[in-house]
Design a protein around this motif. Structure first.
Motif, PDB file in Angstrom:
ATOM      1  N   SER A 194      33.331  61.279  45.145  1.00 52.67           N
ATOM      2  CA  SER A 194      33.654  60.095  46.043  1.00 52.67           C
ATOM      3  C   SER A 194      33.985  60.753  47.445  1.00 52.67           C
ATOM      4  CB  SER A 194      34.971  59.211  45.699  1.00 52.67           C
ATOM      5  OG  SER A 194      36.254  60.377  45.869  1.00 52.67           O
ATOM      6  N   VAL A 195      34.145  62.132  47.444  1.00 54.04           N
ATOM      7  CA  VAL A 195      34.367  62.888  48.897  1.00 54.04           C
ATOM      8  C   VAL A 195      33.373  63.851  48.932  1.00 54.04           C
ATOM      9  CG1 VAL A 195      36.766  62.517  48.779  1.00 54.04           C
ATOM     10  CG2 VAL A 195      36.035  64.553  47.748  1.00 54.04           C
ATOM     11  N   MET A 196      32.531  64.342  48.085  1.00 54.16           N
ATOM     12  CA  MET A 196      31.635  65.460  48.283  1.00 54.16           C
ATOM     13  C   MET A 196      30.271  64.859  48.917  1.00 54.16           C
ATOM     14  SD  MET A 196      33.009  68.062  47.876  1.00 54.16           S
ATOM     15  CE  MET A 196      31.506  69.375  47.809  1.00 54.16           C
ATOM     16  N   TRP A 197      30.291  63.791  49.348  1.00 53.76           N
ATOM     17  CA  TRP A 197      29.007  63.138  49.883  1.00 53.76           C
ATOM     18  C   TRP A 197      29.177  63.691  51.484  1.00 53.76           C
ATOM     19  CZ3 TRP A 197      29.773  60.280  54.136  1.00 53.76           C
ATOM     20  CH2 TRP A 197      31.115  59.631  54.491  1.00 53.76           C
ATOM     21  N   ILE A 198      30.305  63.955  51.657  1.00 56.50           N
ATOM     22  CA  ILE A 198      30.384  64.486  53.079  1.00 56.50           C
ATOM     23  C   ILE A 198      29.731  65.815  53.517  1.00 56.50           C
ATOM     24  CG2 ILE A 198      32.298  65.217  54.622  1.00 56.50           C
ATOM     25  CD1 ILE A 198      34.059  63.436  53.578  1.00 56.50           C
ATOM     26  N   GLY A 199      29.893  66.541  52.280  1.00 55.87           N
ATOM     27  CA  GLY A 199      28.905  67.949  52.415  1.00 55.87           C
ATOM     28  C   GLY A 199      27.505  67.483  52.529  1.00 55.87           C
ATOM     29  N   GLY A 200      27.096  66.499  51.743  1.00 57.08           N
ATOM     30  CA  GLY A 200      25.698  66.219  51.592  1.00 57.08           C
ATOM     31  C   GLY A 200      25.385  65.763  53.061  1.00 57.08           C
ATOM     32  N   PHE A 201      26.263  64.828  53.554  1.00 59.37           N
ATOM     33  CA  PHE A 201      25.777  64.149  54.913  1.00 59.37           C
ATOM     34  C   PHE A 201      25.946  65.124  55.948  1.00 59.37           C
ATOM     35  CE2 PHE A 201      27.463  62.285  59.073  1.00 59.37           C
ATOM     36  CZ  PHE A 201      26.531  61.342  58.931  1.00 59.37           C
ATOM     37  N   ALA A 253      21.762  70.183  49.015  1.00 55.77           N
ATOM     38  CA  ALA A 253      22.448  69.145  49.173  1.00 55.77           C
ATOM     39  C   ALA A 253      22.550  68.291  47.961  1.00 55.77           C
ATOM     40  CB  ALA A 253      21.894  68.174  50.343  1.00 55.77           C
ATOM     41  N   PRO A 254      21.610  67.972  46.999  1.00 57.56           N
ATOM     42  CA  PRO A 254      21.732  66.992  46.012  1.00 57.56           C
ATOM     43  C   PRO A 254      22.870  67.418  45.100  1.00 57.56           C
ATOM     44  CG  PRO A 254      19.394  67.390  46.116  1.00 57.56           C
ATOM     45  CD  PRO A 254      20.285  68.481  47.012  1.00 57.56           C
ATOM     46  N   TYR A 255      22.980  68.751  44.792  1.00 57.14           N
ATOM     47  CA  TYR A 255      24.291  69.305  44.000  1.00 57.14           C
ATOM     48  C   TYR A 255      25.565  69.341  44.504  1.00 57.14           C
ATOM     49  CZ  TYR A 255      24.701  74.194  45.504  1.00 57.14           C
ATOM     50  OH  TYR A 255      24.790  75.369  46.143  1.00 57.14           O
ATOM     51  N   VAL A 256      25.498  69.364  45.838  1.00 62.16           N
ATOM     52  CA  VAL A 256      26.845  69.432  46.439  1.00 62.16           C
ATOM     53  C   VAL A 256      27.461  67.937  46.507  1.00 62.16           C
ATOM     54  CG1 VAL A 256      27.752  69.498  48.960  1.00 62.16           C
ATOM     55  CG2 VAL A 256      26.220  71.249  47.974  1.00 62.16           C
ATOM     56  N   SER A 257      26.505  67.107  46.664  1.00 61.12           N
ATOM     57  CA  SER A 257      26.864  65.774  46.858  1.00 61.12           C
ATOM     58  C   SER A 257      26.921  64.683  45.819  1.00 61.12           C
ATOM     59  CB  SER A 257      26.223  65.059  48.228  1.00 61.12           C
ATOM     60  OG  SER A 257      24.805  65.114  47.854  1.00 61.12           O
ATOM     61  N   LEU A 258      26.013  64.852  44.941  1.00 57.43           N
ATOM     62  CA  LEU A 258      25.833  63.736  43.770  1.00 57.43           C
ATOM     63  C   LEU A 258      26.060  64.523  42.438  1.00 57.43           C
ATOM     64  CD1 LEU A 258      22.178  62.552  44.884  1.00 57.43           C
ATOM     65  CD2 LEU A 258      24.647  61.707  44.985  1.00 57.43           C
ATOM     66  N   VAL A 296      37.937  72.656  48.946  1.00 60.93           N
ATOM     67  CA  VAL A 296      37.681  73.705  48.070  1.00 60.93           C
ATOM     68  C   VAL A 296      35.983  73.443  47.636  1.00 60.93           C
ATOM     69  CG1 VAL A 296      37.994  74.426  45.594  1.00 60.93           C
ATOM     70  CG2 VAL A 296      39.713  73.532  46.880  1.00 60.93           C
ATOM     71  N   GLY A 297      35.640  72.311  47.614  1.00 59.06           N
ATOM     72  CA  GLY A 297      33.894  72.148  47.170  1.00 59.06           C
ATOM     73  C   GLY A 297      33.064  72.718  48.283  1.00 59.06           C
ATOM     74  N   ILE A 298      33.569  72.418  49.423  1.00 62.91           N
ATOM     75  CA  ILE A 298      32.818  73.031  50.895  1.00 62.91           C
ATOM     76  C   ILE A 298      32.980  74.418  50.896  1.00 62.91           C
ATOM     77  CG2 ILE A 298      32.266  72.786  53.147  1.00 62.91           C
ATOM     78  CD1 ILE A 298      32.629  69.952  53.171  1.00 62.91           C
ATOM     79  N   ALA A 299      34.242  74.859  50.643  1.00 64.76           N
ATOM     80  CA  ALA A 299      34.270  76.442  50.711  1.00 64.76           C
ATOM     81  C   ALA A 299      33.381  77.130  49.552  1.00 64.76           C
ATOM     82  CB  ALA A 299      35.628  76.577  50.702  1.00 64.76           C
ATOM     83  N   GLY A 300      33.164  76.497  48.574  1.00 66.86           N
ATOM     84  CA  GLY A 300      32.524  77.272  47.595  1.00 66.86           C
ATOM     85  C   GLY A 300      30.921  77.023  47.921  1.00 66.86           C
ATOM     86  N   ALA A 301      30.662  75.994  48.536  1.00 69.32           N
ATOM     87  CA  ALA A 301      29.041  75.672  48.710  1.00 69.32           C
ATOM     88  C   ALA A 301      28.586  76.544  50.074  1.00 69.32           C
ATOM     89  CB  ALA A 301      28.862  74.315  49.214  1.00 69.32           C
ATOM     90  N   LEU A 302      29.735  76.840  50.814  1.00 69.71           N
ATOM     91  CA  LEU A 302      29.337  77.506  52.297  1.00 69.71           C
ATOM     92  C   LEU A 302      28.627  78.811  51.845  1.00 69.71           C
ATOM     93  CD1 LEU A 302      31.989  76.940  54.721  1.00 69.71           C
ATOM     94  CD2 LEU A 302      29.999  76.556  54.987  1.00 69.71           C
ATOM     95  N   GLY A 303      27.654  79.279  52.489  1.00 66.55           N
ATOM     96  CA  GLY A 303      27.196  80.713  52.175  1.00 66.55           C
ATOM     97  C   GLY A 303      25.758  80.587  51.281  1.00 66.55           C
TER      98      GLY A 303
END
Length: 433
Positions: A185-192, A150-155, A374-381
């Protein structure tokens, strides 16, 4: 699409892992199957596998060096002091324990970027306490994976700075001008979204007590119950750990940070000259298997790329999109499949960005929506992949007494708890942004 070499190979890897075949062997067999099905041939597949292993050499070296630092920390009282305060703070509160582990794990990605190296050091001494409290280790696995991911996805700090920089650069290369601040500014959604999964894991799905057998580790926690004191040697180890963090931040090089930290520990006497071999050997024992799995995973990724079927998989997704909602779901689904096979979010973004950027623009997504997709598609899995350090790390600590299965107790729970919320959060966020 059922004959796609990438799809078949990843499904085979997942099946072999679920059947409890060794992860390393499962990856090797899956890589060879991808090469065979695509017509590359077995010999070329092996060559591609070996060539691709170079892609994770820096990460493997980082893990070995960080393992040595963790070994040095293990010889000090720092871990005992931390465990003492954790044990006193938690007492009989099982849920607080899991939340505390997630909290401390987050620091491994930014404040002290040792990534998974802290897990074999911190978790095994806590297993007797976990057994006494009857904590379901699947909840702890979810807590650890949350802290690792979560930290690297969002921060944009520590490993997150690397992840967000890769995401920014790949978007720019594909015609979408964004800044690092736009990404954060948007990747915090992934962390949340992952936070929702963490709370569901701890408070709903894995809340019930679970019995584990008492093991040889029982005695290792006895010393923790006494109030430990920090010695001069501990100060040297702590300074070395801080230097590791500072050098990594200013140079963006984990190996250089690891070497600097070890050097400081030796100069300050925290690591005695006659203990250097022991520290390095223990570091190898702690992290070598995970480092080698990551090397082979990079080779596997190279074979998958060489098949050419990743491109056809993404093209197939584009042809089925049928609008923004369908496009978002398909893009995230394909990202999940690719990352499950490759085992790294950082390596998935360059693969998918070239196709996802023009596709997302064509479907009418905003720049912020494209960043998120793109960020969440990369983080998924990454959570749930048998070859990911986000799952290998938690298992390395929780299975110290051979009572925690890598696939069923780490990969399956983290897959369910994080990938589903990430998909939901990614789709809703991309549609609304």
């Amino acid at each position: 699409m059922l004959g796609n070499a990438v799809v078949i190979s990843i499904l085979l890897m997942s099946l072999l892992c679920l059947l409890r075949l060794n992860v390393l062997l499962a990856i090797l067999l899956s890589a060879l199957s991808a090469g065979f099905i695509s017509g590359l041939g077995l010999q070329k597949s092996i060559n591609l596998l070996i060539e691709g292993m170079a892609g994770n050499l820096e990460k493997a070296l980082s893990y070995i060096l960080l393992g040595a630092i963790a070994s040095a920390i293990a010889k000090s009282n720092l871990t005992i002091i931390l465990i003492y305060y954790i044990a006193n703070f938690i007492q009989n509160r099982r849920l607080v324990f899991c939340l505390s582990i997630a909290f401390f794990a987050c620091f491994s990605q930014n404040l002290l970027p040792v990534h998974i190296a802290f897990i074999p050091l911190l978790i095994p001494p806590l297993l007797p306490l976990m057994n006494r409290l009857k904590i379901d280790r699947r909840a702890v696995a979810c807590a650890l994976t949350f802290g690792l991911k979560a930290p690297y996805v969002s921060l944009s700090v520590g490993f997150g700075l690397i992840f967000h920089t890769i995401l920014r650069d790949q978007l720019i290369q594909n015609g979408i001008e964004v800044s690092l601040s736009d990404v954060s500014s948007v990747m915090w959604i992934g962390g949340f979204s992952m936070l929702i999964g963490l709370l569901l894991a701890i408070f709903v799905f894995y809340r019930k007590p679970r019995e584990y057998q008492e093991t040889f580790l029982k005695e290792s926690v006895l010393g923790v119950l006494e109030n430990p004191k920090m010695q001069i040697r501990d100060v040297g180890v702590l300074l070395g750990a801080i230097i590791t963090f500072v050098v990594q931040v200013f140079t963006n090089s984990l190996p250089l940070g690891g070497i600097s930290g070890l050097f400081v520990m030796m100069v300050l006497g925290a690591i005695k000259w006659n203990e250097i071999d022991e520290v390095m050997e223990n570091g190898f024992k702690m992290m070598a298997f995970i480092a080698f799995v990551m090397l082979v995973a990079a080779g596997y990724a190279n074979v998958l790329k060489a098949t050419g079927d990743i491109q056809s998989l993404v093209d197939f997704a584009a042809s089925l999109s049928g609008g923004k909602l369908g496009g978002a779901l398909i893009m995230l689904g394909i990202g999940l499949l690719i990352t499950m096979g490759i085992g790294t979010s950082f390596g998935t973004i360059p693969i998918i960005a070239a196709i996802y950027c023009p596709l997302a623009l064509e479907l009418g997504f905003s720049v912020s929506g494209i960043i998120l997709l793109v960020g969440i598609a990369g983080a998924l899995g990454d959570a749930g992949s048998p070859a990911s350090d986000s799952t290998l790390g938690p298992t390395s600590g929780l299975n110290a007494d051979k009572q925690h299965n890598h696939i069923w107790d780490t990969c399956v729970p983290t897959f369910l708890m994080y990938n589903i919320p990430l998909i939901i959060g990614g789709v809703i966020g991309a549609m609304l942004l």
